[in-house]
Design an enzyme around this catalytic site. Structure first.
Site, PDB file in Angstrom:
ATOM      1  N   CYS A 293      60.996  69.279  54.601  1.00  0.00           N
ATOM      2  CA  CYS A 293      59.679  68.936  55.141  1.00  0.00           C
ATOM      3  C   CYS A 293      59.039  67.825  54.313  1.00  0.00           C
ATOM      4  O   CYS A 293      58.887  67.967  53.091  1.00  0.00           O
ATOM      5  CB  CYS A 293      58.777  70.171  55.141  1.00  0.00           C
TER       6      CYS A 293
ATOM      7  N   HIS B  92      53.981  75.764  53.228  1.00  0.00           N
ATOM      8  CA  HIS B  92      54.660  75.351  54.450  1.00  0.00           C
ATOM      9  C   HIS B  92      54.571  76.411  55.545  1.00  0.00           C
ATOM     10  O   HIS B  92      54.567  76.081  56.739  1.00  0.00           O
ATOM     11  CB  HIS B  92      56.136  75.057  54.134  1.00  0.00           C
TER      12      HIS B  92
ATOM     13  N   ASN C 171      47.178  69.335  66.241  1.00  0.00           N
ATOM     14  CA  ASN C 171      48.098  69.864  67.250  1.00  0.00           C
ATOM     15  C   ASN C 171      48.834  71.039  66.617  1.00  0.00           C
ATOM     16  O   ASN C 171      49.403  70.897  65.545  1.00  0.00           O
ATOM     17  CB  ASN C 171      49.111  68.816  67.697  1.00  0.00           C
TER      18      ASN C 171
ATOM     19  N   HIS D 208      54.598  72.154  59.293  1.00  0.00           N
ATOM     20  CA  HIS D 208      53.705  72.301  58.141  1.00  0.00           C
ATOM     21  C   HIS D 208      52.249  72.183  58.615  1.00  0.00           C
ATOM     22  O   HIS D 208      51.928  71.332  59.441  1.00  0.00           O
ATOM     23  CB  HIS D 208      54.017  71.200  57.116  1.00  0.00           C
TER      24      HIS D 208
ATOM     25  N   HIS E  42      48.968  70.904  59.326  1.00  0.00           N
ATOM     26  CA  HIS E  42      48.372  69.591  59.146  1.00  0.00           C
ATOM     27  C   HIS E  42      47.684  69.149  60.422  1.00  0.00           C
ATOM     28  O   HIS E  42      47.908  69.701  61.497  1.00  0.00           O
ATOM     29  CB  HIS E  42      49.436  68.550  58.758  1.00  0.00           C
TER      30      HIS E  42
ATOM     31  N   GLN F 106      45.699  65.263  62.132  1.00  0.00           N
ATOM     32  CA  GLN F 106      45.759  63.811  62.047  1.00  0.00           C
ATOM     33  C   GLN F 106      44.377  63.228  62.257  1.00  0.00           C
ATOM     34  O   GLN F 106      43.479  63.887  62.801  1.00  0.00           O
ATOM     35  CB  GLN F 106      46.740  63.248  63.076  1.00  0.00           C
TER      36      GLN F 106
END
Length: 364
Positions: free
Chosen positions: A70, A138, A178, A189, A191, A193
Site C-alpha cells: 500500500c 491500513h 470514496n 487505506h 483516505h 481526496q
C-alpha cells in the site's frame, strides 16, 4: 495540532497534521523519484457548456495493491511509500496521478484554444489534487476513528481549503471521500481526496443559480430556508445535535442519501467555529454507524463537501456534506442506467421518507 510541510523527492508537497507535539520531524523521502510531471487537459463541451478533464496518465495509477504494498501506509526501512514518516496521524500530499496539474499555469481567464467551430475548446487542466490520509492504520475506516481524529481531519480539510483557495487560478475546492470497492475505490487505506478546480463545477453552478433566482424572487435564502423547512417537517430528519442537522432530502437521487448542515450559516469549512468542529465529530461518526447498520455491512459511499467557490457571489452558498450510496438493498446496487446516464433523470427505488425512518431506527 502541529502542522509540518515538507517535499517528496519529486517535488510534491506533503503536509503532516500531528495531534501531539512530541512527534519527531518527518524524514526526507529516500526514493529519488524523477521530477513530477503531469499534463491533464480540460476540454469545453459546447452542448452542455461544461468542462471535461482528460487525464490519460491516470490509466497507470496504482490499482488495488496487496496490503503489504500500500503506498499510503507509513514507510519502513525496507519499503518507502508516499509517506516517508514511520507513523502519522493525518497527512495530505499532492497526488502522484492528478486529474488537475498544479504546474500547467493556465487560469480560467486565459485564452482558449479554438479547435474548430463545433469542436471543444481546450486548455491545460490547471489546479491541484491532494490525497488526505485519515490514519496510518491500513485496516481502519473512517467509522473506526475516534472523535479526536475526526476533529483533526476537519481542521485539515479547513486548512487545505484555505491554502488551495489562495492558489492562482483556483475557483473551487472540493473535499471528498470514496469508500468501498463498489464505489470504485482503488486503495482501501482510509483516505479521501481534495480537488482544487480551475472552474466552478456544473453542479455548484446550478445550485448557485437556483439560490440566486430564489433570492431575487422571494428575498429569501434557498438553502437556509430548505434546511428550516426540513427541520419543521421532521419527516426526513435523521438526527440533530447542538450544531448540526442530518436529513434525507425530499428529492433524494440515491437509495441512501443524507445531507448534513451546520445550523449556523457558513459558506466554507474554514468558517466553522471550534464548537461546530467539535460537535461534528461524534455526530458524523454516529451517522456513519447508522449507515453501516442499515444493511448489516459496511456501506459503500461518497461523502462530498459542498462549499462556496472562491469568487462566488456572497450569500448564495451554504456549506453542507452530502453522503450517498449506490447500495439499495443487501447485495443489490443502484446502477446509473438509461434514464440516469443518458438523460440525467434519476429514478430512485426507495422513498426518502423510508430511508430516513430506517436510519432513525438504526441509532444505537
Amino acid at each position: 495540532m502541529r502542522r509540518t510541510s515538507a517535499r517528496l523527492s519529486d517535488g510534491r508537497e506533503i503536509i503532516y497534521f500531528d495531534e501531539a507535539e512530541g512527534r519527531p520531524e518527518p524524514p526526507a523521502d529516500p526514493r529519488g523519484l524523477p521530477p513530477h510531471e503531469a499534463a491533464p487537459e480540460a476540454r469545453f463541451d459546447p452542448l452542455l457548456r461544461e468542462w471535461v478533464v482528460m487525464a490519460a496518465h491516470r490509466q497507470g495509477r496504482t490499482h488495488l495493491p496487496p496490503s503489504d504494498a500500500c503506498p499510503l501506509c507509513p514507510s519502513t526501512p525496507d519499503r518507502p511509500t508516499e509517506v516517508p514518516a514511520p507513523d502519522y496521524d493525518v497527512v495530505a500530499f499532492e497526488n502522484r496521478f492528478p486529474s488537475l496539474a498544479s504546474g500547467s499555469g493556465a487560469g480560467p481567464e486565459d485564452a482558449l484554444e479554438a479547435v474548430g467551430e463545433l469542436e471543444p475548446s481546450r486548455r491545460p487542466a490547471a489546479g491541484r489534487c491532494e490525497v488526505l490520509c485519515f490514519s496510518s492504520d491500513h485496516r481502519a475506516s473512517f467509522t473506526d476513528l475516534p472523535p479526536e481524529r475526526v476533529r483533526t481531519i476537519v481542521d485539515a480539510w479547513a486548512d487545505r481549503t484555505a491554502a488551495l483557495s489562495a492558489l492562482p487560478g483556483v475557483e473551487q475546492v472540493f473535499c471528498f471521500e470514496n469508500r468501498g470497492a463498489e464505489i470504485g475505490v482503488t486503495l482501501p487505506h482510509p483516505h479521501g481526496q481534495i480537488y482544487a478546480y480551475p472552474f466552478t463545477t456544473p453542479r455548484t453552478e446550478r445550485m448557485l443559480a437556483s439560490a440566486r433566482e430564489y433570492r431575487e424572487r422571494t428575498g429569501g435564502d434557498l438553502l437556509a430556508d430548505n434546511l428550516a423547512a426540513e427541520r419543521r417537517a421532521g419527516l426526513r430528519v435523521v438526527a440533530e445535535s447542538g450544531h448540526w442537522t442530518a436529513f434525507v432530502p425530499a428529492a433524494a437521487r440515491w437509495p441512501v442519501e443524507v445531507h448534513l448542515y451546520p445550523r449556523r450559516r457558513a459558506g466554507s469549512l474554514p468558517e466553522l467555529t471550534a464548537a461546530e468542529r467539535d460537535d461534528f465529530a461524534p455526530f458524523y461518526l454516529d451517522l456513519l454507524g447508522r449507515l453501516d447498520r442499515l444493511f448489516d455491512a459496511p456501506l459503500p459511499y461518497v461523502a462530498a463537501w459542498h462549499q462556496e467557490p472562491v469568487h462566488a457571489e456572497p450569500g448564495l452558498a451554504y456549506l453542507h456534506l452530502e453522503v450517498f450510496s449506490v447500495r439499495r438493498a443487501p447485495g443489490k446496487l443502484k446502477y446509473l442506467a438509461g434514464s440516469e446516464s443518458g438523460m440525467g433523470v434519476f429514478v430512485n427505488d426507495v422513498l426518502p421518507e423510508t430511508t430516513a425512518q430506517r436510519l432513525r431506527e438504526a441509532a444505537q
